[in-house]
Write an enzyme that holds these catalytic residues in place. Structure first.
Site, PDB file in Angstrom:
ATOM      1  N   CYS A  54       0.829  -1.218   0.000  1.00 26.98           N
ATOM      2  CA  CYS A  54       0.000   0.000   0.000  1.00 26.98           C
ATOM      3  C   CYS A  54       0.860   1.264   0.000  1.00 26.98           C
ATOM      4  O   CYS A  54       1.548   1.554   0.983  1.00 26.98           O
ATOM      5  CB  CYS A  54      -0.925  -0.034   1.221  1.00 26.98           C
ATOM      6  SG  CYS A  54      -1.762   1.514   1.576  1.00 26.98           S
ATOM      7  N   CYS A  78      -0.035   3.861   2.705  1.00 29.86           N
ATOM      8  CA  CYS A  78       0.420   3.387   4.025  1.00 29.86           C
ATOM      9  C   CYS A  78       1.861   3.828   4.278  1.00 29.86           C
ATOM     10  O   CYS A  78       2.210   4.252   5.386  1.00 29.86           O
ATOM     11  CB  CYS A  78       0.332   1.867   4.116  1.00 29.86           C
ATOM     12  SG  CYS A  78      -1.344   1.200   3.981  1.00 29.86           S
TER      13      CYS A  78
END
Length: 267
Positions: free
Chosen positions: A34, A37
């Site tokens: 991600c 993230c």
């Protein structure tokens, strides 16, 4: 405190649900693939250190049952663990200011914020030596914190130490988008200083004086009235409003309210 700890299904209760009865814990559900993230992680780590709380990170691919149990559908999904339960936080790489607002809901306040508030109080009381001492302490403890840099620059502008203020503001790089934009707004305080000096009693000068004194809503009302009146100062007032928006940041309620009002006045 302020540590970042990787937790799993096996130790989640012991590391998070138990300890959060004493102190809220930031819980970051993430995935290694991600991108947002990875963008968010350094901010969360820095805030955890600043607020003196633990950051618990949960890899959803390694802990699918835990992610399912808490209804994690997208990442990053950040929750606040408190009183033995996970409470709502946010999903996505949101601005730092929004994260601070969420932490404030759980009565979390950092030493940095407390000291900054004390410095601002000293400035308002015109106790400038005390304010300088507080900023010296902040720079010693948080040498690269953009929030400290911004507030210190505002203080220097108030003292008309423009070169030192500009040097501080130029130290905030463009890749720190939110803080860089605010730095450009703080630079505009030098312009407000000039407008206030020209005629502090009316028009643009009075609004500029309000900005310098932190009376942002009053200043925005005055600038908007000039824009709506369509006088020769209209363009200056419009730029002044844009500068105040940059000063406050895009998430500030006054920015949202008066951006819409400015659009209506112009179009």
């Amino acid at each position: 405190m302020g540590a970042s700890v990787a937790v799993s299904e096996a130790n989640f209760a012991a590391e998070v649900l138990g300890p959060c009865a004493e102190m809220p814990i930031i819980v970051d559900f993430f995935a290694t693939w991600c991108g947002p993230c990875k963008v968010l992680k350094p901010t969360l780590e820095r805030l955890a250190m600043e607020y003196g709380v633990m950051l618990a990170t949960v890899d959803i691919d390694q802990n699918p049952e835990l992610a399912s149990q808490y209804g994690v559908e997208g990442v990053p999904d950040v929750r606040i663990a408190t009183a033995g339960r996970l409470q709502p936080g946010f999903v996505g790489a949101v601005p730092e200011g929004q994260i601070r607002e969420i932490l404030a809901r759980y009565e979390l306040r950092s030493e940095l914020e407390t000291t900054l508030a004390a410095a601002q109080g000293a400035i308002a009381a015109r106790q400038f030596p005390e304010a300088k001492a507080l900023f010296d302490t902040l720079f010693e403890r948080y040498p690269d914190h953009p929030g400290v840099t911004l507030e210190a620059a505002r203080f220097l502008i108030l003292l008309q130490q423009f070169e030192d203020a500009e040097r501080l503001l130029n130290s905030i790089p463009p890749d720190q988008a939110e803080h860089y934009k605010r730095a450009q707004g703080v630079k505009s305080l030098m312009r407000f200083q000039q407008w206030a000096a020209d005629d502090p009693s009316q028009g643009i000068g009075a609004a500029a004086q309000g900005v310098l004194q932190g009376e942002y809503e009053t200043a925005l009302q005055q600038l908007l009235a000039i824009v709506e009146a369509g006088t020769r100062e209209k363009d200056i007032a419009r730029q002044g409003m844009v500068d105040v928006f940059a000063l406050l940041g895009s998430q500030h309620p006054l920015t949202r309210q008066y951006q819409q009002a400015l659009m209506m006045a112009l179009y």
